[in-house]
Scaffold this motif. Structure first.
Motif, mmCIF file in Angstrom:
data_model
loop_
_atom_site.group_PDB
_atom_site.id
_atom_site.type_symbol
_atom_site.label_atom_id
_atom_site.label_comp_id
_atom_site.label_asym_id
_atom_site.label_seq_id
_atom_site.Cartn_x
_atom_site.Cartn_y
_atom_site.Cartn_z
ATOM 1 N N TYR A 138 0.821 -1.207 0.000
ATOM 2 C CA TYR A 138 0.000 0.000 0.000
ATOM 3 C C TYR A 138 0.857 1.259 0.000
ATOM 4 O O TYR A 138 0.494 2.268 -0.623
ATOM 5 C CB TYR A 138 -0.961 -0.027 1.190
ATOM 6 N N MET A 139 1.985 1.237 0.682
ATOM 7 C CA MET A 139 2.875 2.404 0.631
ATOM 8 C C MET A 139 3.414 2.614 -0.784
ATOM 9 O O MET A 139 3.486 3.747 -1.279
ATOM 10 C CB MET A 139 4.031 2.224 1.617
ATOM 11 N N ASP A 140 3.767 1.536 -1.461
ATOM 12 C CA ASP A 140 4.214 1.617 -2.853
ATOM 13 C C ASP A 140 3.122 2.196 -3.736
ATOM 14 O O ASP A 140 3.365 3.077 -4.578
ATOM 15 C CB ASP A 140 4.613 0.212 -3.330
ATOM 16 N N SER A 141 1.894 1.734 -3.543
ATOM 17 C CA SER A 141 0.793 2.176 -4.398
ATOM 18 C C SER A 141 0.336 3.594 -4.071
ATOM 19 O O SER A 141 -0.105 4.326 -4.955
ATOM 20 C CB SER A 141 -0.388 1.199 -4.284
ATOM 21 N N LEU A 142 0.411 3.993 -2.811
ATOM 22 C CA LEU A 142 0.071 5.374 -2.459
ATOM 23 C C LEU A 142 0.985 6.342 -3.198
ATOM 24 O O LEU A 142 0.531 7.367 -3.728
ATOM 25 C CB LEU A 142 0.186 5.576 -0.942
ATOM 26 N N ALA A 149 1.056 10.666 1.523
ATOM 27 C CA ALA A 149 0.884 9.664 2.584
ATOM 28 C C ALA A 149 2.120 9.591 3.462
ATOM 29 O O ALA A 149 3.251 9.832 3.020
ATOM 30 C CB ALA A 149 0.604 8.290 1.972
ATOM 31 N N ILE A 150 1.871 9.247 4.723
ATOM 32 C CA ILE A 150 2.922 8.917 5.673
ATOM 33 C C ILE A 150 2.570 7.567 6.279
ATOM 34 O O ILE A 150 1.454 7.367 6.765
ATOM 35 C CB ILE A 150 3.039 9.956 6.809
ATOM 36 N N GLY A 151 3.508 6.633 6.233
ATOM 37 C CA GLY A 151 3.338 5.375 6.951
ATOM 38 C C GLY A 151 4.011 5.493 8.302
ATOM 39 O O GLY A 151 5.134 6.000 8.404
ATOM 40 N N ASN A 476 -8.141 -6.658 -0.955
ATOM 41 C CA ASN A 476 -6.693 -6.442 -0.950
ATOM 42 C C ASN A 476 -6.105 -6.546 -2.358
ATOM 43 O O ASN A 476 -6.706 -7.126 -3.272
ATOM 44 C CB ASN A 476 -6.007 -7.481 -0.061
ATOM 45 N N GLY A 477 -4.890 -6.029 -2.486
ATOM 46 C CA GLY A 477 -4.131 -6.157 -3.721
ATOM 47 C C GLY A 477 -2.653 -6.183 -3.404
ATOM 48 O O GLY A 477 -2.233 -5.923 -2.269
ATOM 49 N N VAL A 478 -1.852 -6.500 -4.399
ATOM 50 C CA VAL A 478 -0.389 -6.507 -4.241
ATOM 51 C C VAL A 478 0.215 -5.700 -5.378
ATOM 52 O O VAL A 478 -0.400 -5.513 -6.428
ATOM 53 C CB VAL A 478 0.177 -7.942 -4.233
ATOM 54 N N THR A 479 1.430 -5.229 -5.175
ATOM 55 C CA THR A 479 2.054 -4.391 -6.202
ATOM 56 C C THR A 479 2.681 -5.243 -7.306
ATOM 57 O O THR A 479 3.513 -6.117 -7.012
ATOM 58 C CB THR A 479 3.103 -3.444 -5.615
ATOM 59 N N PRO A 480 2.327 -4.992 -8.556
ATOM 60 C CA PRO A 480 2.947 -5.746 -9.662
ATOM 61 C C PRO A 480 4.404 -5.379 -9.870
ATOM 62 O O PRO A 480 5.137 -6.128 -10.514
ATOM 63 C CB PRO A 480 2.088 -5.359 -10.875
ATOM 64 N N ARG A 800 -5.925 -12.073 -16.376
ATOM 65 C CA ARG A 800 -7.159 -11.600 -15.744
ATOM 66 C C ARG A 800 -6.994 -11.167 -14.288
ATOM 67 O O ARG A 800 -7.959 -11.080 -13.548
ATOM 68 C CB ARG A 800 -8.214 -12.714 -15.850
ATOM 69 N N MET A 801 -5.746 -10.839 -13.917
ATOM 70 C CA MET A 801 -5.482 -10.463 -12.524
ATOM 71 C C MET A 801 -5.483 -8.952 -12.304
ATOM 72 O O MET A 801 -5.050 -8.468 -11.251
ATOM 73 C CB MET A 801 -4.136 -11.042 -12.077
ATOM 74 N N GLY A 802 -6.002 -8.190 -13.259
ATOM 75 C CA GLY A 802 -5.957 -6.728 -13.158
ATOM 76 C C GLY A 802 -6.581 -6.177 -11.890
ATOM 77 O O GLY A 802 -6.112 -5.174 -11.341
ATOM 78 N N LYS A 803 -7.631 -6.808 -11.407
ATOM 79 C CA LYS A 803 -8.327 -6.318 -10.221
ATOM 80 C C LYS A 803 -7.453 -6.347 -8.980
ATOM 81 O O LYS A 803 -7.674 -5.571 -8.033
ATOM 82 C CB LYS A 803 -9.579 -7.175 -9.970
ATOM 83 N N PHE A 804 -6.422 -7.183 -8.958
ATOM 84 C CA PHE A 804 -5.731 -7.477 -7.714
ATOM 85 C C PHE A 804 -4.420 -6.716 -7.548
ATOM 86 O O PHE A 804 -3.544 -7.111 -6.784
ATOM 87 C CB PHE A 804 -5.539 -8.986 -7.580
ATOM 88 N N SER A 805 -4.321 -5.594 -8.270
ATOM 89 C CA SER A 805 -3.216 -4.670 -8.017
ATOM 90 C C SER A 805 -3.531 -3.844 -6.777
ATOM 91 O O SER A 805 -4.664 -3.398 -6.569
ATOM 92 C CB SER A 805 -3.016 -3.753 -9.218
ATOM 93 N N SER A 806 -2.526 -3.592 -5.955
ATOM 94 C CA SER A 806 -2.727 -2.718 -4.795
ATOM 95 C C SER A 806 -3.028 -1.286 -5.223
ATOM 96 O O SER A 806 -3.589 -0.513 -4.438
ATOM 97 C CB SER A 806 -1.507 -2.762 -3.872
ATOM 98 N N ASP A 807 -2.695 -0.925 -6.462
ATOM 99 C CA ASP A 807 -3.082 0.396 -6.976
ATOM 100 C C ASP A 807 -4.605 0.535 -6.999
ATOM 101 O O ASP A 807 -5.160 1.577 -6.638
ATOM 102 C CB ASP A 807 -2.537 0.604 -8.390
ATOM 103 N N ARG A 808 -5.291 -0.534 -7.428
ATOM 104 C CA ARG A 808 -6.755 -0.510 -7.423
ATOM 105 C C ARG A 808 -7.301 -0.416 -6.008
ATOM 106 O O ARG A 808 -8.237 0.342 -5.731
ATOM 107 C CB ARG A 808 -7.276 -1.779 -8.128
#
Length: 829
Positions: A138-142, A149-151, A476-480, A800-808
């Protein structure tokens, strides 16, 4: 992979991204920061010089981002998490800057081994698993989505333990990740906040005649800030991760020393530093509970004091604090932020209750990560009062006002009042931290569609009945960037070539451009070659560390996650033992050769989980040395599973085991990482598995097991695992074989706790799902024998994994929960 971020003048070697400038900067850093020249530099010297070279290129972007955010008074997300499992940062930052290939060429010009430098990096183990890795994604995607953002978290001196396997057992060793220093962080020695513990609360009358409350703590420690820049991909935005280290206000007591009390002279320093010494331990013993509560309060207090400092410096008042900051509580660990923000606003900044409560409720948002009752944090009132007496008063007052609201809303329903109370009165009074977070937050969200629905119908049903508008789902998502580009560069290059764009790295939905090519046999051959190469690399690595190098031509069947009974690694093991028996009974059986790979850590005090690790290794010891069987099966345990080792594993997996009992996994993110890299999923309808299956296509997912509703029904009507054991002859034979001592050198007692628990209790219904699991594994066996069919399914899983990016995920939070807007940062040429 991507166009480099905008370079500055090549003469400025600290900021330019050209090859020559990178080389000059690297040699300067090696010389001036490490005191070395190339011929005598160690691997760590080379890594540190490379890290500082990359960090230098983040700093101007970081300063410019900070200045823009300050001048614009941009609404800022403050992500509070007890864990941030960042993983190696050198490659990730090079990818986000767009300089990977340039840096590789620069290193080659100097005669350096680029991969060896990357491998040297020590991973900061500041998290137990999925929760901490999610925070890092999430920090990467923010930063990538350009949201200020501040973590905020804790700079643990010792992170999650290093795992070694000795005689098949997990042995924990200290994670000394800081022993060589951390080039990514910047110490802020003047950014220090006091944090109190113990003591008492007292009333006083201020100079205006107003009766107020104040806290007189017995112990005060300081929180010192360490800042790490978090770079976005393909943008110039750099956000901040601020971690707190605890220290004593006075490191050495000369008074004690002068009278001969040498221990007393340093006792305060030792006690203070203990708070951030180690990632919070297993919370079974009382000492562990106390330390964990101290850690949670320590980091939320420092973080809130920091936000207040920034707001007062910018606005001069706290009246619009909630307009400036959107605070996200990552699970219950930061729940004390509710009470601490109230204390700071009322006691330190003299607000009245109603105003302070309105600001707190508008500022805070709560993410729930579990449905397991034992994982919903509670603290004994006695412990809470001893450590945080003023905060208990505030909790009591929050509770009094809240329960009055409940009584008005639900007339004559005292049972509901008791269920909703922030204080659990049954079996010893406890403070319910999830309840505190829910009452004090503007929004509450689950982390997958099923989880969010179960949240509203089970553990937080009463809250949903009261405030349905507060409940949301953010899957949830993960960063590609981390889990495709860094983990699997060959696959990333093939995707970019096939799609004729690298836009997918920023917008994962662009992977859909790959789908029309799924039937292309030429692409399938290249796809399989990349998978096989990843398997070969993993095999070599495993061979060096375990003594067994599996055949890359076998099906790699992988289950890598925290070791826990609800994750059901023992269901996987029963299937392996069943296969072993089938081969022994029929040596000419037609089976697809498989390598079963397990990875994960067990909590140090979790006996059953550690026994599962022992059983994995014990089964492997027998199977891997049995010539009648090891042509078909291999069983390996990957030691010390972490982010770095995960990056080796995800590209190599053919089959991903996501087999938790339906209704127990909140979401899962490993399931996403495997699918992004083309692994097919063997899974239950649990967590995000449901959404993954819907996205990739039901025909491209191996589904088995009960639904959450069926699990609940079976629990209500009475689950009897003994009946499954009695009626399924092959299941019984597998369990009995484990009990017989075959996998324990004749010791029939070693695994008895595990087998007896399955037969007589089986809380996660392994036996009920076994038959269906075994049948679906037969389908896997059949499908893998058709390479074109399997490769097509593999390609479609990635596509078909587009939905699961942490950017989304972050965009969902920004639009529906935080109401924050992107704030693009640009560098002048």
């Amino acid at each position: 992979m991507n166009t480099p971020a905008k370079p500055l003048d090549d003469e400025h070697t600290r900021t330019s991204l050209s090859k020559d400038a990178l080389n000059r900067a690297f040699l300067d850093n090696l010389f001036y920061l490490r005191g070395r020249f190339l011929e005598v530099a160690t691997d760590d010297d080379l890594y540190q010089a490379a890290a500082y070279t990359v960090r230098d290129r983040l700093l101007e972007r970081w300063i410019r981002s900070s200045r823009l955010y300050k001048e614009s008074s941009a609404r800022t997300v403050c992500y509070l998490s007890a864990e941030f499992l960042l993983g190696p940062q050198l490659m990730n930052n090079m990818i986000n800057l767009g300089i990977t290939e340039v840096a590789r060429e620069a290193g080659e010009m100097l005669g350096m081994d680029f991969e060896r430098i990357l491998e040297t990096e020590e991973e900061p183990g500041l998290g137990n698993g999925g929760l901490g890795r999610l925070a890092a994604c999430y920090m990467d995607s923010l930063a990538t989505t350009q949201i200020p953002a501040i973590g905020y978290g804790i700079r643990y001196e010792f992170g999650i333990f290093d795992q070694v396997i000795i005689d098949g057992w997990q042995v924990e060793k200290g994670d000394t990740w800081l022993r060589n220093g951390n080039p990514w962080e910047i110490l802020r020695p003047k950014l220090v906040f006091p944090v109190g513990f113990g003591g008492h609360s007292e009333q006083y009358t201020d100079e205006h005649g107003v009766v107020r409350q104040r806290w007189r703590p017995e112990l005060v420690v300081n929180g010192v800030a360490y800042d790490t820049p978090i770079m976005g991909y393909g943008v110039d935005n750099v956000n901040l991760l601020r971690l707190w280290r605890s220290e004593a206000p006075e490191s050495f007591n000369f008074g004690a020393f002068n009278v001969g009390d040498y221990y007393g002279a340093v006792h305060a320093k030792i006690e203070a530093e203990t708070i951030s010494k180690v990632l919070y331990p297993n919370d079974e013993p009382e000492a562990g509970k106390e330390l964990r509560l101290k850690q949670q309060f320590f980091f939320v207090s420092c973080s809130l004091q920091d936000m207040i400092r920034l707001e007062l410096a910018n606005a001069g008042t706290l009246e619009r604090f909630h307009h400036k900051y959107a605070i996200q509580l990552n699970d219950t660990h930061p729940s004390l932020a509710i009470a601490e923000l109230m204390r700071l606003l009322m006691d330190e900044h003299r607000m009245q209750w109603d105003q302070a409560w309105a600001i707190t409720r508008e500022s805070c948002h709560f993410t729930n990560h579990t449905l397991l009752p034992e994982a919903l944090e509670t603290w004994p009132v006695e412990l809470f009062e001893r450590l945080l007496p003023r905060h208990l008063e505030i909790v009591y007052e929050i509770n009094r006002r809240f329960l009055d609201e409940v009584r008005v809303h639900f007339l004559n329903d005292e049972a509901r009042v008791a269920r909703l109370s922030l204080i659990d009165e049954a079996g010893g009074r406890k403070v319910r931290m999830a309840h505190l977070a829910a009452v004090g937050s503007k929004a509450i969200n689950g982390v997958a569609e099923l989880h969010s629905e179960l949240l509203k119908t089970t553990v937080m049903k009463d809250f949903n009945d009261l405030w349905p508008e507060r409940f949301h789902n953010v899957t949830n998502g993960v960063t590609p960037r981390r889990f495709i580009v860094a983990s699997n560069p060959e696959l990333a290059a093939l995707i970019t070539e096939t799609c004729a764009t690298d836009q997918w790295v920023r917008d994962l939905h662009c992977l859909s451009q790959l789908e029309p090519h799924a039937e292309d046999h030429a692409l399938q051959q290249r796809w399989r070659a990349i998978k096989t190469n990843a398997k070969r690399k993993l095999s070599n690595w495993l061979g060096e560390r375990t003594g067994f190098a599996p055949d890359p031509e076998t099906l790699f069947d992988v289950q890598a996650k925290r070791i826990h009974e609800y994750k059901r690694q023992h269901l996987n093991l029963l299937h392996i033992v069943w296969l072993y028996e089938q081969i022994k009974q029929n040596p000419n059986i037609d089976l697809t050769p498989r390598t079963f790979i397990f990875g994960g850590k067990a909590a140090p005090g979790y006996f059953m989980a550690k026994l599962i690790i022992k059983l994995i290794n014990a089964i492997g010891e027998v199977i891997n040395t049995d010539p009648q069987v090891n042509g078909y099966l291999r069983v390996l345990f990957m030691p010390d599973f972490n982010v770095k080792n995960g990056q080796r594993l995800y590209p190599a997996a053919d089959l991903s085991e996501q087999i938790s009992l339906a209704g127990k996994e909140a979401s899962g993110t490993g399931n996403m990482k495997f699918s992004m890299n083309g692994a097919l999923t063997m899974g239950t309808l649990d967590g995000a598995n449901i959404e993954i299956r819907d996205e990739v296509g039901h025909e491209n997912f191996f589904l088995f097991g009960m639904t959450a509703a069926e699990v609940q029904h079976r629990q209500i009507t009475g689950y009897q695992p003994w009946e499954f054991y009695q009626h399924d002859e092959q299941l019984r034979a597998a369990i009995d074989l484990i009990s017989s001592g075959l996998f324990s050198h004749g010791d029939t007692e070693l695994f008895r706790p595990l087998t007896e628990n399955l037969i007589h209790h089986d809380p996660f219904m392994v036996l009920a799902d076994f038959d269906d699991y075994r049948e679906r594994q037969r389908e896997v066996d059949h499908a893998y024998k058709d390479p074109h069919h399997w490769d097509r399914m593999s390609i479609l899983n990635t596509t078909r994994m587009g939905k699961f990016s942490s950017d989304r995920s972050i965009n969902d939070y920004a639009e529906r929960i935080w109401q924050v807007k992107p704030m693009p940062v640009t560098l002048q040429a």
